[in-house]
Write a protein that holds these residues in place. Structure first.
Motif, mmCIF file in Angstrom:
data_model
loop_
_atom_site.group_PDB
_atom_site.id
_atom_site.type_symbol
_atom_site.label_atom_id
_atom_site.label_comp_id
_atom_site.label_asym_id
_atom_site.label_seq_id
_atom_site.Cartn_x
_atom_site.Cartn_y
_atom_site.Cartn_z
ATOM 1 N N GLY A 81 0.437 24.668 42.125
ATOM 2 C CA GLY A 81 0.673 26.034 42.567
ATOM 3 C C GLY A 81 -0.472 26.968 42.239
ATOM 4 O O GLY A 81 -0.741 27.917 42.978
ATOM 5 N N ALA A 82 -1.156 26.702 41.105
ATOM 6 C CA ALA A 82 -2.255 27.570 40.695
ATOM 7 C C ALA A 82 -3.436 27.503 41.647
ATOM 8 O O ALA A 82 -4.272 28.409 41.677
ATOM 9 C CB ALA A 82 -2.712 27.196 39.280
ATOM 10 N N CYS A 83 -3.522 26.430 42.438
ATOM 11 C CA CYS A 83 -4.621 26.303 43.393
ATOM 12 C C CYS A 83 -4.165 26.485 44.833
ATOM 13 O O CYS A 83 -4.928 26.958 45.666
ATOM 14 C CB CYS A 83 -5.289 24.940 43.245
ATOM 15 S SG CYS A 83 -6.264 24.776 41.747
ATOM 16 N N MET A 84 -2.927 26.123 45.137
ATOM 17 C CA MET A 84 -2.446 26.269 46.515
ATOM 18 C C MET A 84 -1.941 27.681 46.799
ATOM 19 O O MET A 84 -2.197 28.239 47.859
ATOM 20 C CB MET A 84 -1.331 25.250 46.802
ATOM 21 C CG MET A 84 -1.835 23.823 46.933
ATOM 22 S SD MET A 84 -0.892 22.841 48.141
ATOM 23 C CE MET A 84 0.692 22.679 47.324
ATOM 24 N N SER A 99 3.958 18.236 46.571
ATOM 25 C CA SER A 99 4.451 18.589 47.903
ATOM 26 C C SER A 99 4.632 20.093 48.069
ATOM 27 O O SER A 99 4.606 20.599 49.194
ATOM 28 C CB SER A 99 5.791 17.889 48.179
ATOM 29 O OG SER A 99 5.610 16.492 48.220
ATOM 30 N N ASP A 100 4.844 20.810 46.961
ATOM 31 C CA ASP A 100 5.090 22.247 47.016
ATOM 32 C C ASP A 100 4.320 22.956 45.911
ATOM 33 O O ASP A 100 4.391 22.544 44.748
ATOM 34 C CB ASP A 100 6.581 22.551 46.819
ATOM 35 C CG ASP A 100 7.464 21.808 47.804
ATOM 36 O OD1 ASP A 100 7.701 22.345 48.890
ATOM 37 O OD2 ASP A 100 7.892 20.684 47.474
ATOM 38 N N GLY A 101 3.588 23.994 46.294
ATOM 39 C CA GLY A 101 2.898 24.825 45.315
ATOM 40 C C GLY A 101 3.399 26.253 45.399
ATOM 41 O O GLY A 101 3.500 26.820 46.499
ATOM 42 N N TRP A 102 3.744 26.836 44.246
ATOM 43 C CA TRP A 102 4.324 28.185 44.210
ATOM 44 C C TRP A 102 3.565 29.100 43.260
ATOM 45 O O TRP A 102 2.981 28.640 42.274
ATOM 46 C CB TRP A 102 5.771 28.134 43.696
ATOM 47 C CG TRP A 102 6.796 27.568 44.619
ATOM 48 C CD1 TRP A 102 7.024 26.242 44.883
ATOM 49 C CD2 TRP A 102 7.764 28.298 45.384
ATOM 50 N NE1 TRP A 102 8.063 26.103 45.755
ATOM 51 C CE2 TRP A 102 8.550 27.356 46.080
ATOM 52 C CE3 TRP A 102 8.047 29.654 45.527
ATOM 53 C CZ2 TRP A 102 9.600 27.718 46.919
ATOM 54 C CZ3 TRP A 102 9.091 30.022 46.362
ATOM 55 C CH2 TRP A 102 9.853 29.063 47.054
#
Length: 762
Positions: A699-702, A665-668
């Motif tokens: 996170g590494a992709c978003m 749900s969350d990418g950082w």
């Protein structure tokens, strides 16, 4: 003889009647002027009012590099002085509006007489001074009553002569051009030149100035944006007038008249331009500021009318690069999201029931503007819900630009629920100055700010807080070893209601690892073990010291990032590590001035010592491992343990941390170099909408690619001086930071591990 005497008496009678009529008329006119000047026909401006005419002046928001980011205004007016006006623009004004401007004292007697004799067919004979008087102090009532119109004209004459005594001719010209409404939100010459030609007034070419002066007769009719040919003809008339008045050569006029009108149209409103989300956040801040910084008379400043100048820390170039990076990456990522949404069942509301989906959509309906308006109109809930099923024409957002379409309001809600949002902030660690702020993807359609307003679950980006607590309290170093293996925290310990056994994504463990490798690969059991050793309260206290004001539950689960924090707070906290353990609160204003340049407020960032330099540097070295061989390794490009080359090829030291929450749900990603920290969150507004596969949702992709694009642009702009040097190392450091270990193997067991072969376009 008697007849002649009678004729003389008759003539004398007519003479007396004439003089009586003349004197009576003269006296009447004098009385009219006196009564008008005394205010019998309405208030007249006082000396003080003439000295400081009440104009709605826009507040300007200035970037740190001297650009105007935007304005707060009731009327989009920013005054200029005569020195800011080009000579040809002034000449065009005088030639077109008032040829004898420099000869009269506010009233052009010749022009007035000509207008009277021609019954107005040769113009209204209003001088520039009279037009300024009308614009400034009484306007036009549009009355058809001849007496009222005469009284209005008398008041106009009186004010014009007073203005002439009070101001120089040049000041009157500047004041006049600052007052005119040039439509399209352009009030005054500066706004007009910026909106129509994207130039300061002093940089306007002769033909461009003629376009603007040509609008004075009727700004709507001669609007160059809507009526190009009509505006061009009017411009050519203005150029002809300049020749007639001796301001322009005939040959130059012919040359300029052949040119097309070339606009660089940049409308200015609160949803357009750069830093829209930041400007909205600043507006909220200023509403509180005016309550605490009163005028000398005790009244509050009006940010829409008092012409304040707010000097911010935002760098317009970095802001532009941040917005471009967001657009470039999310255009690709959103396309992938739409593609997968069509393939996967119940997409984008992954793994939830139809009933839950309906609940989400109905909640969005009740929060919509349509629902609010219809409710205020007394419509029943049934009627309102029915209106959401009626197809209607509307404009919708897309990454390819606005689209005209026909759909039901309900379908538009479902459509917008698909869109990935972002929050991105960059700041200078040593000063706390925020350099870029992107609160979302489009402020017109999505006004919720994901930098300072929206807190989201931070996932593994919380882990450096756990590691820094352990290093500080337990005396550990990045090179200390720890076992990544099965671990269970028993029920009751640290207040948990049941036993907790965290695992890595995929279930595999790495065995004996250093802390540097553990953080680089975002190993969950290691974070849980460190949390168990220091206790959750110590970690919460560390986060508080690092500037996190969001409520953090005192529970072991926060070791894996089960807590909502804003992007602004996270970037501020991470910057403390770069700043050798000194926390400096993120700051976005340097000073505020009034319209006269008087400084009203000078902002000094708040700071405090959080940890010693050795601990801060140790955390930096830990996070360098993330980009060297961990979840952020794709920033390096080249070949990483046999994987395909990638487009990011940074070779300089970078400290960072990725983060991915449950269900993607969350990418950082938060990344840092010695003089710049930047953090990015990406996800859907509604957490129920997300990528099914971690391949895309991590996170590494978003988020990380946005950081890479942004930094690449910043590095290419040499004027920004973004550092590629190593982080400053404390002298005689007491913590071991140089670990001689083999390069960690990249595998698919890590929550934040990207598969570069499958995701080259992102």
């Amino acid at each position: 003889m008697a007849k002649k005497k009678t004729e003389n008496n008759q003539f004398s009678k007519y003479i007396k009647i004439f003089w009586k009529t003349f004197l009576f008329g003269l006296g009447f006119v004098i009385l009219l002027f006196l009564f008008a000047s005394w205010g019998f026909f309405g208030a007249m401006p006082t000396f003080e009012t003439l000295e400081n005419p009440d104009s709605n002046i826009a507040t300007e928001i200035m970037s740190s590099d001297g650009e105007v980011l935007g304005k707060f205004y009731a009327q989009n007016r920013v005054p200029v002085t005569f020195e800011d006006l080009p000579k040809d623009l002034v000449n065009a004004l005088v030639a077109t509006e008032d040829e004898r401007f420099y000869e009269h004292s506010g009233i052009d007697a010749r022009g007035t007489l000509r207008a009277v004799l021609s019954l107005g067919r040769d113009g209204g004979a209003s001088t520039i001074s009279q037009q300024l008087a009308k614009n400034l102090f009484h306007g036009s009532d549009g009355s058809k009553n001849i007496i009222l119109r005469i009284i209005q004209k008398i008041k106009e004459w009186i004010i014009a002569t007073r203005l002439e005594r009070q101001y120089t001719k040049n000041e009157i010209i500047a004041m006049y051009l600052n007052q005119v409404d040039f439509v399209n939100g352009a009030i005054g010459i500066r706004s007009a030149s910026k909106i129509y030609f994207n130039k300061e007034p002093k940089n306007l070419a002769t033909e461009e100035g003629a376009v603007i002066i040509g609008m004075l007769t009727n700004p709507s009719r001669f609007n160059p944006k809507r009526f190009e040919e009509r505006s061009r003809n009017r411009r050519n008339i203005v150029l002809g007038q300049m020749v007639r008045s001796g301001f322009l050569k005939e040959s130059k006029k012919i040359e300029l008249q052949q040119k097309p009108i070339v606009l660089d149209f940049r409308p200015e409103d609160h949803n357009q331009g750069i830093a829209t989300y930041f400007r909205e956040y600043l507006k909220v801040y200023m509403k509180d500021w005016v309550k605490n910084h009163k005028k000398e008379d005790g009244s509050e400043y009006d940010i829409y009318r008092d012409g304040l100048k707010i000097y911010t820390t935002i760098d317009s170039r970095m802001q532009k690069y941040a917005e471009e990076a967001v657009q470039e990456h999310l255009t690709i990522l959103q396309a992938k999201f739409f593609e997968l949404a069509k393939k996967e069942k119940n997409a984008p509301f992954i793994r939830i029931t139809d009933e839950e989906t309906e609940k989400i959509i109905k909640s969005a309906m009740k929060n919509s503007e349509r629902w609010r308006i219809m409710k205020e109109d007394g419509k029943s809930e049934t009627e309102i819900l029915k209106s959401f099923e009626v197809k209607t024409k509307m404009k919708i957002f897309s990454w390819k630009g606005e689209k005209d379409t026909i759909m039901t309001p309900r379908d538009s809600i479902r459509y917008y629920k698909h869109f990935l949002q972002t929050g991105m902030m960059a700041m200078e660690p040593q000063t706390g100055h925020i350099k870029a702020w992107v609160g979302g993807i489009n402020h017109k359609y999505f006004q919720y700010d994901h930098v300072g307003q929206g807190a989201r679950q931070v996932g593994s980006t919380f882990k450096p807080f756990v590691y820094s607590t352990a290093i500080e309290q337990l005396g550990m170093s990045p090179c200390d070893s720890i076992i990544d293996g099965p671990f269970t925290m028993p029920k009751g310990k640290w207040g948990i209601s049941k036993a907790w056994s965290p695992t890595n994504d995929g279930g595999a463990f790495k065995g004996m690892v250093t802390l540097k490798k553990a953080l680089a690969n975002s190993l969950n059991p290691v974070s849980a073990k460190l949390m168990d050793r220091v206790g959750p309260q110590a970690v919460v206290d560390m986060a508080r010291d690092l500037g996190v004001s969001t409520d953090i539950p005192v529970t072991p689960a926060i070791a894996l990032g089960a807590v909502d924090i804003t992007v602004k707070e996270m970037v501020g906290a991470f910057s403390t590590f770069v700043n050798q353990g000194v926390y400096i609160a993120p700051t976005f204003i340097t000073r505020i001035e009034d319209k006269n340049g008087v400084v009203l407020d000078q902002v000094i960032p708040q700071s405090k010592d959080v940890m010693n330099r050795d601990v801060a540097y140790a955390i930096i070295k830990l996070m360098e491992g993330v980009t060297e061989s961990g979840t952020g390794a794709r920033l390096r490009g080249g070949s990483v343990n046999g994987l395909t080359n990638y487009k990011y090829r940074f070779s300089n030291p970078i400290a960072g941390k990725t983060g991915t929450t449950q269900n993607n749900s969350d990418g950082w990603f938060i990344g840092m170099v010695p003089n710049l920290s930047a953090g990015i969150w990406v996800g859907n507004d509604d957490r129920a909408a997300h990528f099914r596969r971690t391949l895309y949702g991590q996170g590494a992709c978003m988020a990380l690619p946005i950081w890479g694009l942004f930094m690449d642009k910043c590095y290419k702009d040499k004027e920004l001086n973004i550092s590629k040097e190593s982080f400053e190392k404390p002298e005689k450091i007491s913590i071991r930071v140089d670990c001689t270990v083999a390069t960690p193997t990249i595998d698919s067991t890590d929550t934040d591990r990207p598969n570069m072969d499958e995701f080259q376009d992102l």
